[in-house]
Design a protein around this motif. Structure first.
Motif, PDB file in Angstrom:
ATOM      1  N   LEU A  47       0.954  -1.234  -0.251  1.00 47.43           N
ATOM      2  CA  LEU A  47      -0.130  -0.100  -0.044  1.00 47.43           C
ATOM      3  C   LEU A  47       0.934   1.205   0.018  1.00 47.43           C
ATOM      4  N   TRP A  95      -4.944   9.216  -1.735  1.00 50.37           N
ATOM      5  CA  TRP A  95      -6.212   8.595  -1.252  1.00 50.37           C
ATOM      6  C   TRP A  95      -7.258   9.501  -1.043  1.00 50.37           C
ATOM      7  N   LEU A 143      -8.454  10.074  -4.435  1.00 54.17           N
ATOM      8  CA  LEU A 143      -9.565   8.846  -4.935  1.00 54.17           C
ATOM      9  C   LEU A 143     -10.885   8.769  -4.477  1.00 54.17           C
ATOM     10  N   ALA A 144     -10.842   9.152  -2.868  1.00 54.93           N
ATOM     11  CA  ALA A 144     -12.133   8.938  -2.362  1.00 54.93           C
ATOM     12  C   ALA A 144     -12.884  10.096  -2.443  1.00 54.93           C
ATOM     13  N   LEU A 193     -16.376   1.194  -6.150  1.00 48.68           N
ATOM     14  CA  LEU A 193     -15.352   1.487  -5.467  1.00 48.68           C
ATOM     15  C   LEU A 193     -13.949   0.770  -5.400  1.00 48.68           C
ATOM     16  N   ALA A 194     -14.263  -0.678  -5.265  1.00 47.09           N
ATOM     17  CA  ALA A 194     -13.310  -1.705  -5.064  1.00 47.09           C
ATOM     18  C   ALA A 194     -12.435  -1.743  -6.620  1.00 47.09           C
ATOM     19  N   TRP A 230     -12.144   0.761  -8.527  1.00 48.13           N
ATOM     20  CA  TRP A 230     -11.329   1.725  -8.665  1.00 48.13           C
ATOM     21  C   TRP A 230     -10.036   1.839  -7.854  1.00 48.13           C
ATOM     22  N   LEU A 231     -10.257   1.557  -6.598  1.00 48.30           N
ATOM     23  CA  LEU A 231      -9.108   1.356  -5.692  1.00 48.30           C
ATOM     24  C   LEU A 231      -7.989   0.337  -6.201  1.00 48.30           C
ATOM     25  N   TYR A 247      -6.124   1.487  -9.117  1.00 45.94           N
ATOM     26  CA  TYR A 247      -5.018   2.570  -8.671  1.00 45.94           C
ATOM     27  C   TYR A 247      -3.755   2.077  -8.245  1.00 45.94           C
ATOM     28  N   LEU A 248      -4.268   0.925  -7.371  1.00 43.96           N
ATOM     29  CA  LEU A 248      -3.056   0.207  -6.621  1.00 43.96           C
ATOM     30  C   LEU A 248      -2.132  -0.576  -7.897  1.00 43.96           C
ATOM     31  N   TYR A 278      -0.047   1.931  -9.852  1.00 40.74           N
ATOM     32  CA  TYR A 278       0.795   2.713  -9.194  1.00 40.74           C
ATOM     33  C   TYR A 278       2.053   1.526  -9.085  1.00 40.74           C
ATOM     34  N   ALA A 294      -9.372  11.255 -11.618  1.00 48.24           N
ATOM     35  CA  ALA A 294      -9.911  11.188 -10.423  1.00 48.24           C
ATOM     36  C   ALA A 294     -11.181  11.905  -9.941  1.00 48.24           C
TER      37      ALA A 294
END
Length: 244
Positions: free
Chosen positions: A7, A14, A17-18, A38-39, A41-42, A45-46, A49, A131
């Motif tokens: 992470l 964060w 993103l949120a 949302l899952a 999307w996150l 992103y990870l 990254y 974003a």
């Protein structure tokens, strides 16, 4: 691998993103389908990254283990995100088009990562745009119209776009008078633009202008800078949902 290697320690990312995602969700009608979105999307992103860190380190690091440690997280997060995202696309095919719209910005960020210029202003702006665009996606998924999301998405873009130069004046460019002037000028223009979108937005954007004007040069610790940005992001979320 340790948790810190899975992470990224990027608190500003964060929030970026949120907040737009949550704003779009609550401006529409929150639904259970927002959770897998949302899952995805996150997780996306990870995955991006770690893939970009692999690109950067493959080019600049002499230690072959440095880029290699990002391979597993990229594959795990990417695979999980793909599963969730494709499941969503079955029932909402238009989501594939929104993903395609984000692709050019991801490509720009990847090129900057490969060039080891991730701290560039343009790279930061390229990350902010998709974003903030997630506000439109979350709103549409909740039954709202694309048109209704334009003003709140632009509001988020004005704020998060300003965090790019502002944070630099607090950390990496804290001794640069040019960066400070540029940051203050941007926030002054953002105040005018936000007020045109909705007069009530003048209050929070005046606050953002004051922080950009008064806080640089005071030697605040990184943790304090981060806490201030979290507070400003929460103010933005509350105001956007309340005003629009």
């Amino acid at each position: 691998m340790s948790r810190s290697r899975w992470l990224p320690n990027q608190h500003g990312a964060w929030a970026m993103l949120a907040v737009p995602f949550l704003a779009g969700t609550f401006l529409g009608h929150p639904r259970w389908v927002h959770l897998p979105l949302l899952a995805a999307w996150l997780l996306g992103y990870l995955a991006v990254y770690h893939a970009q860190q692999w690109l950067r380190l493959t080019r600049i690091s002499r230690n072959p283990k440095a880029p290699r440690r990002h391979v597993r997280p990229a594959l795990v997060f990417g695979s999980a995100g793909a599963v969730v995202g494709l499941a969503l696309a079955v029932s909402h095919p238009w989501l594939l088009l929104t993903a395609a719209c984000a692709a050019p910005f991801v490509a720009v960020n990847s090129l900057y990562a490969y060039a080891n210029r991730e701290r560039s202003l343009l790279n930061g702006v390229a990350a902010v745009i998709p974003a903030c665009g997630m506000l439109l996606v979350a709103l549409r998924l909740g039954g709202g119209s694309w048109g209704a999301g334009v003003a709140p998405a632009l509001t988020c873009l004005l704020y998060f776009g300003g965090t790019v130069p502002y944070v630099k004046t607090m950390i990496r460019e804290r001794n640069s008078a040019a960066y400070r002037r540029g940051s203050v000028a941007y926030h002054a223009a953002a105040l005018v633009a936000a007020s045109l979108l909705n007069p009530w937005l003048a209050a929070p954007f005046t606050l953002y202008l004051l922080r950009a004007s008064l806080l640089p040069g005071r030697g605040l610790k990184v943790g304090v800078v981060g806490a201030v940005e979290v507070l400003c992001s929460l103010v933005l979320l509350g105001v956007v949902v309340g005003v629009f």
